[in-house]
Design a protein around this motif. Structure first.
Motif, PDB file in Angstrom:
ATOM      1  N   SER A 168       0.801  -1.208   0.000  1.00  0.00           N
ATOM      2  CA  SER A 168       0.000   0.000   0.000  1.00  0.00           C
ATOM      3  C   SER A 168       0.840   1.267   0.000  1.00  0.00           C
ATOM      4  O   SER A 168       0.290   2.364  -0.002  1.00  0.00           O
ATOM      5  CB  SER A 168      -0.925   0.012   1.236  1.00  0.00           C
ATOM      6  N   LEU A 169       2.207   1.135   0.024  1.00  0.00           N
ATOM      7  CA  LEU A 169       3.060   2.316   0.023  1.00  0.00           C
ATOM      8  C   LEU A 169       3.031   2.999  -1.335  1.00  0.00           C
ATOM      9  O   LEU A 169       2.877   2.352  -2.376  1.00  0.00           O
ATOM     10  CB  LEU A 169       4.501   1.920   0.364  1.00  0.00           C
ATOM     11  N   SER A 170       3.248   4.303  -1.302  1.00  0.00           N
ATOM     12  CA  SER A 170       3.330   5.057  -2.549  1.00  0.00           C
ATOM     13  C   SER A 170       4.640   4.735  -3.238  1.00  0.00           C
ATOM     14  O   SER A 170       5.572   4.234  -2.601  1.00  0.00           O
ATOM     15  CB  SER A 170       3.256   6.557  -2.241  1.00  0.00           C
ATOM     16  N   PRO A 171       4.771   4.984  -4.535  1.00  0.00           N
ATOM     17  CA  PRO A 171       6.031   4.707  -5.238  1.00  0.00           C
ATOM     18  C   PRO A 171       7.225   5.397  -4.583  1.00  0.00           C
ATOM     19  O   PRO A 171       8.320   4.820  -4.507  1.00  0.00           O
ATOM     20  CB  PRO A 171       5.760   5.237  -6.643  1.00  0.00           C
ATOM     21  N   LEU A 172       7.033   6.605  -4.063  1.00  0.00           N
ATOM     22  CA  LEU A 172       8.129   7.335  -3.431  1.00  0.00           C
ATOM     23  C   LEU A 172       8.562   6.657  -2.136  1.00  0.00           C
ATOM     24  O   LEU A 172       9.758   6.482  -1.859  1.00  0.00           O
ATOM     25  CB  LEU A 172       7.690   8.775  -3.142  1.00  0.00           C
ATOM     26  N   ALA A 173       7.575   6.220  -1.340  1.00  0.00           N
ATOM     27  CA  ALA A 173       7.896   5.547  -0.085  1.00  0.00           C
ATOM     28  C   ALA A 173       8.546   4.190  -0.356  1.00  0.00           C
ATOM     29  O   ALA A 173       9.481   3.782   0.356  1.00  0.00           O
ATOM     30  CB  ALA A 173       6.643   5.378   0.756  1.00  0.00           C
ATOM     31  N   ALA A 174       8.069   3.501  -1.378  1.00  0.00           N
ATOM     32  CA  ALA A 174       8.649   2.206  -1.721  1.00  0.00           C
ATOM     33  C   ALA A 174      10.108   2.366  -2.161  1.00  0.00           C
ATOM     34  O   ALA A 174      10.986   1.576  -1.798  1.00  0.00           O
ATOM     35  CB  ALA A 174       7.834   1.534  -2.818  1.00  0.00           C
ATOM     36  N   ALA A 175      10.386   3.417  -2.938  1.00  0.00           N
ATOM     37  CA  ALA A 175      11.753   3.672  -3.390  1.00  0.00           C
ATOM     38  C   ALA A 175      12.659   4.015  -2.209  1.00  0.00           C
ATOM     39  O   ALA A 175      13.807   3.571  -2.139  1.00  0.00           O
ATOM     40  CB  ALA A 175      11.760   4.798  -4.418  1.00  0.00           C
ATOM     41  N   ALA A 176      12.120   4.804  -1.259  1.00  0.00           N
ATOM     42  CA  ALA A 176      12.899   5.155  -0.068  1.00  0.00           C
ATOM     43  C   ALA A 176      13.206   3.919   0.759  1.00  0.00           C
ATOM     44  O   ALA A 176      14.313   3.762   1.290  1.00  0.00           O
ATOM     45  CB  ALA A 176      12.133   6.183   0.761  1.00  0.00           C
ATOM     46  N   TYR A 177      12.224   3.035   0.890  1.00  0.00           N
ATOM     47  CA  TYR A 177      12.421   1.796   1.641  1.00  0.00           C
ATOM     48  C   TYR A 177      13.498   0.930   1.001  1.00  0.00           C
ATOM     49  O   TYR A 177      14.384   0.401   1.677  1.00  0.00           O
ATOM     50  CB  TYR A 177      11.097   1.037   1.716  1.00  0.00           C
ATOM     51  N   GLU A 178      13.463   0.794  -0.334  1.00  0.00           N
ATOM     52  CA  GLU A 178      14.467  -0.003  -1.037  1.00  0.00           C
ATOM     53  C   GLU A 178      15.858   0.619  -0.895  1.00  0.00           C
ATOM     54  O   GLU A 178      16.852  -0.093  -0.766  1.00  0.00           O
ATOM     55  CB  GLU A 178      14.083  -0.133  -2.514  1.00  0.00           C
ATOM     56  N   GLN A 179      15.908   1.960  -0.883  1.00  0.00           N
ATOM     57  CA  GLN A 179      17.199   2.636  -0.705  1.00  0.00           C
ATOM     58  C   GLN A 179      17.778   2.361   0.683  1.00  0.00           C
ATOM     59  O   GLN A 179      18.975   2.124   0.837  1.00  0.00           O
ATOM     60  CB  GLN A 179      17.025   4.135  -0.916  1.00  0.00           C
ATOM     61  N   MET A 180      16.889   2.376   1.685  1.00  0.00           N
ATOM     62  CA  MET A 180      17.346   2.097   3.044  1.00  0.00           C
ATOM     63  C   MET A 180      17.855   0.668   3.158  1.00  0.00           C
ATOM     64  O   MET A 180      18.870   0.403   3.818  1.00  0.00           O
ATOM     65  CB  MET A 180      16.202   2.337   4.029  1.00  0.00           C
ATOM     66  N   GLN A 181      17.155  -0.283   2.522  1.00  0.00           N
ATOM     67  CA  GLN A 181      17.576  -1.677   2.535  1.00  0.00           C
ATOM     68  C   GLN A 181      18.943  -1.832   1.857  1.00  0.00           C
ATOM     69  O   GLN A 181      19.830  -2.534   2.359  1.00  0.00           O
ATOM     70  CB  GLN A 181      16.540  -2.548   1.822  1.00  0.00           C
ATOM     71  N   ALA A 182      19.129  -1.180   0.719  1.00  0.00           N
ATOM     72  CA  ALA A 182      20.397  -1.279  -0.008  1.00  0.00           C
ATOM     73  C   ALA A 182      21.547  -0.665   0.810  1.00  0.00           C
ATOM     74  O   ALA A 182      22.649  -1.211   0.862  1.00  0.00           O
ATOM     75  CB  ALA A 182      20.274  -0.585  -1.364  1.00  0.00           C
ATOM     76  N   THR A 183      21.267   0.479   1.451  1.00  0.00           N
ATOM     77  CA  THR A 183      22.292   1.137   2.274  1.00  0.00           C
ATOM     78  C   THR A 183      22.683   0.265   3.452  1.00  0.00           C
ATOM     79  O   THR A 183      23.865   0.128   3.794  1.00  0.00           O
ATOM     80  CB  THR A 183      21.771   2.493   2.779  1.00  0.00           C
ATOM     81  N   ALA A 184      21.679  -0.373   4.090  1.00  0.00           N
ATOM     82  CA  ALA A 184      21.960  -1.248   5.225  1.00  0.00           C
ATOM     83  C   ALA A 184      22.820  -2.428   4.803  1.00  0.00           C
ATOM     84  O   ALA A 184      23.770  -2.820   5.507  1.00  0.00           O
ATOM     85  CB  ALA A 184      20.653  -1.733   5.840  1.00  0.00           C
TER      86      ALA A 184
END
Length: 223
Positions: free
Chosen positions: A12-28
């Motif tokens: 249910s996340l917006s495309p922007l929130a989904a992209a931010a989440y994926e960025q956080m996962q990649a950074t981690a």
């Protein structure tokens, strides 16, 4: 370090929130890999230093075990890292050359031509019935330090033999002790001549506990 969202919420996340989440996962994941890599490099470096140091110590103990000039041995141990273990290594080599000196567990602290200082720990095996360090242990301590001071001024073929000693005991010796000998060599000539050394032993309070007077017969040979 991963951040997990329930699947129904992630959908249910917006495309922007989904992209931010994926960025956080990649950074981690990137940070985790970097830390693991850095730790691996650091560990290998430490292990490498330890192995090299141990091999160097073994090599020095093997190559210097028959050397007859203590000052040269001391100076050869003045190397990076090895210098930290110099008193112990020199003590082992000294015990090999003079087994009786090992009984008092002495360590040389400073050593140069005509000058030597060392320390001796207070062990039960060195004590007398009065719970102080035995007189013979003090004499051995002083004689070893004084002998090193003399031999540091001799040539490779020269020899010094103890002919007499006199100990002055000033107070009961307890705890860590230090001994020092400052020897000014005469003008050596070929043949035998008599020389003297004086060794002062002090305790932690810098009180003099004993003074040793040693006479040596020095045999010098022409190079």
């Amino acid at each position: 370090m991963a951040i997990d969202f329930p699947s129904h919420e992630y959908g249910s996340l917006s495309p922007l929130a989904a992209a931010a989440y994926e960025q956080m996962q990649a950074t981690a994941r990137l940070v985790r890999v970097a830390l693991q890599l850095e730790w691996t490099i650091f560990t290998r470096f430490i292990v490498g230093v330890i192995v090299i140091t141990l091999l160097t110590v073994v090599y020095l103990l093997f190559t210097l075990r028959k050397a007859r000039q203590p000052l040269i041995i001391w100076e050869r141990l003045n190397k990076p890292i090895i210098k930290l273990f110099r008193p112990w290594i020199f003590g082992r080599l000294l015990a090999k050359a003079d087994p009786y000196a090992e009984s008092i567990d002495l360590r040389v602290a400073t050593f140069s031509k005509g000058f030597c200082t060392g320390f001796m720990r207070d062990h039960k095996r060195n004590r007398n019935p009065f719970k102080s360090i035995h007189a013979t242990a003090l004499a051995t301590f002083a004689e070893t330090i004084g002998g090193l001071a003399i031999t540091s001024t001799l040539g490779k073929k020269d020899r010094a033999i103890l002919t007499s000693l006199k100990m002055e005991y000033k107070k009961k010796a307890r705890g860590l002790l230090t001994a020092s000998a400052d020897f000014t060599p005469p003008q050596y000539t070929a043949g035998r001549q008599e020389v003297q050394t004086v060794v002062v032993i002090k305790d932690r309070m810098l009180d003099t506990v004993a003074i040793g007077h040693f006479d040596w017969a020095v045999d010098t040979k022409e190079d």
